[in-house]
Every structure is written in structure tokens, then in C-alpha cells.
Design a protein around this motif. Structure first.
Motif, PDB file in Angstrom:
ATOM      1  N   ARG A  24      67.599  19.171  36.390  1.00 48.94           N
ATOM      2  CA  ARG A  24      67.189  19.156  38.050  1.00 48.94           C
ATOM      3  C   ARG A  24      68.316  18.211  38.688  1.00 48.94           C
ATOM      4  NH1 ARG A  24      61.378  17.371  37.497  1.00 48.94           N
ATOM      5  NH2 ARG A  24      61.486  17.956  39.846  1.00 48.94           N
ATOM      6  N   SER A  45      59.514  16.108  55.628  1.00 48.56           N
ATOM      7  CA  SER A  45      59.203  16.496  54.263  1.00 48.56           C
ATOM      8  C   SER A  45      59.212  17.820  54.405  1.00 48.56           C
ATOM      9  CB  SER A  45      57.841  15.984  53.680  1.00 48.56           C
ATOM     10  OG  SER A  45      57.417  16.809  52.771  1.00 48.56           O
ATOM     11  N   ARG A  46      58.627  18.581  55.349  1.00 47.69           N
ATOM     12  CA  ARG A  46      58.816  20.001  55.566  1.00 47.69           C
ATOM     13  C   ARG A  46      60.498  20.323  55.924  1.00 47.69           C
ATOM     14  NH1 ARG A  46      54.218  19.027  58.476  1.00 47.69           N
ATOM     15  NH2 ARG A  46      55.451  19.134  60.495  1.00 47.69           N
ATOM     16  N   ASN A  49      62.140  20.526  52.711  1.00 45.05           N
ATOM     17  CA  ASN A  49      61.580  21.547  51.739  1.00 45.05           C
ATOM     18  C   ASN A  49      61.131  20.887  50.369  1.00 45.05           C
ATOM     19  OD1 ASN A  49      62.113  23.998  53.445  1.00 45.05           O
ATOM     20  ND2 ASN A  49      64.324  23.829  52.685  1.00 45.05           N
ATOM     21  N   CYS A  50      60.538  19.835  50.700  1.00 43.58           N
ATOM     22  CA  CYS A  50      59.778  19.246  49.523  1.00 43.58           C
ATOM     23  C   CYS A  50      58.586  20.078  49.214  1.00 43.58           C
ATOM     24  CB  CYS A  50      59.046  17.891  49.874  1.00 43.58           C
ATOM     25  SG  CYS A  50      60.527  16.574  49.999  1.00 43.58           S
ATOM     26  N   THR A  51      58.426  20.346  47.884  1.00 48.10           N
ATOM     27  CA  THR A  51      57.413  21.392  47.400  1.00 48.10           C
ATOM     28  C   THR A  51      56.027  20.752  47.498  1.00 48.10           C
ATOM     29  OG1 THR A  51      57.818  20.704  45.053  1.00 48.10           O
ATOM     30  CG2 THR A  51      58.961  22.726  45.853  1.00 48.10           C
ATOM     31  N   ASN A  52      56.172  19.494  47.382  1.00 48.24           N
ATOM     32  CA  ASN A  52      54.865  18.649  47.486  1.00 48.24           C
ATOM     33  C   ASN A  52      55.148  17.595  48.832  1.00 48.24           C
ATOM     34  OD1 ASN A  52      52.634  16.765  47.252  1.00 48.24           O
ATOM     35  ND2 ASN A  52      52.454  17.244  45.217  1.00 48.24           N
ATOM     36  N   CYS A  71      63.411  14.404  48.106  1.00 49.10           N
ATOM     37  CA  CYS A  71      62.271  14.765  47.416  1.00 49.10           C
ATOM     38  C   CYS A  71      62.233  14.534  46.019  1.00 49.10           C
ATOM     39  CB  CYS A  71      62.091  16.273  47.455  1.00 49.10           C
ATOM     40  SG  CYS A  71      61.922  17.040  48.976  1.00 49.10           S
ATOM     41  N   HIS A  73      61.103  13.266  42.337  1.00 51.28           N
ATOM     42  CA  HIS A  73      60.600  14.060  41.199  1.00 51.28           C
ATOM     43  C   HIS A  73      59.021  13.514  40.562  1.00 51.28           C
ATOM     44  CE1 HIS A  73      63.128  11.081  39.282  1.00 51.28           C
ATOM     45  NE2 HIS A  73      62.234  11.156  38.040  1.00 51.28           N
TER      46      HIS A  73
END
Length: 141
Positions: A24, A45-46, A49-52, A71, A73
Motif C-alpha cells: 500500500r 476528505s472527499r 478520495n479517502c475511502t473513509n 488518507c 491507513h
């Protein structure tokens, strides 16, 4: 009590010293300023493209010469009062004592993804590598 303290210390160090495995990549981008409120933090954050959304971070680097967004981990963690949240050059998360700040040092424990609430932890003299709230730090200009 000593065993409990030791276990907590080991867990604390393990949590803060984890790095990404080789499969990663931590995508880090240098920014001029970090978000200043929850709405702009969530938008950033959007945008990256943070997944969370809880995993978005914007922090100084360890030399206090840049603001970095990424972002992370790991889920947000608690940062003790009296400390600012930073990231090292090797992607370890860490803290920096702000007890000497003129004002704005976090006065209570906070979540790492709420650093925007403590803007003094995000205001740097990047040329001198210091927090502007530190009395020893030259002001900008």
C-alpha cells in the motif's frame, strides 16, 4: 498496575508506530493551508478520495516545514492535551509538545481527525521550521 501501564505503553507505541506494508502507498500532498473547520475538512476528505472520511489527515511534517494532507491507513486516534499531531518523514504519526505556545495549545484530549479545531497546531513558519504560536518562532513577514 505496572503490568497494566506496560501493556498500555506497548499498545500505544504499536498503534502510533505502524507504517504501511509494502503493498500500500500513502499518497501525500503538500498543501498551503489545512482545512479550518469540519465542513472544509470533510470536503477535503472527499477531494482526496479517502475511502473513509474519518481517515483524512492534514498535519505538519516532523520538521514543521510543510503541511501535508493524506488518507491515513489507521482510524483516528486520541491525541493528549498539550500536543499537536504531526507525521514523520517515514510516515509514522507522532505528537509535538505545544506546552510553550503563547495560546492555542489543545487544552483537552482530541481525536486526530479534529486537528482543525486547534489552528495553532497548523500555523507554521515553514522557512524556520516552527509553530507561529511558539514565542521563539519568528513571525512571518
Amino acid at each position: 498496575m505496572t503490568v497494566l501501564y506496560y501493556c498500555w505503553s506497548v499498545l500505544f507505541l504499536w498503534r502510533f508506530c505502524l507504517t504501511l506494508d509494502g503493498s500500500r502507498k500513502l499518497q501525500i500532498k503538500e498543501v498551503d493551508i489545512c482545512p479550518t473547520d469540519q465542513i472544509s475538512w470533510e470536503k477535503a476528505s472527499r477531494d482526496v478520495n479517502c475511502t473513509n472520511p474519518d481517515r483524512y489527515q492534514c498535519t505538519p511534517n516532523e520538521n514543521l516545514t510543510a503541511l501535508l494532507e493524506y488518507c491515513y491507513h489507521q482510524p483516528p486516534t486520541f491525541v493528549e492535551k498539550g500536543f499537536c499531531w504531526i507525521i514523520s518523514d517515514s510516515y509514522f504519526t507522532n505528537t509535538y509538545s505545544c506546552s510553550g505556545f503563547k495560546e492555542g495549545c489543545p487544552h483537552m484530549t482530541y481525536r486526530s481527525n479534529e486537528l482543525y479545531k486547534y489552528q495553532e497546531c497548523l500555523q507554521l513558519n515553514k522557512l524556520k521550521g516552527c509553530y507561529l504560536a511558539d514565542p521563539k518562532c519568528p513571525s512571518l513577514g
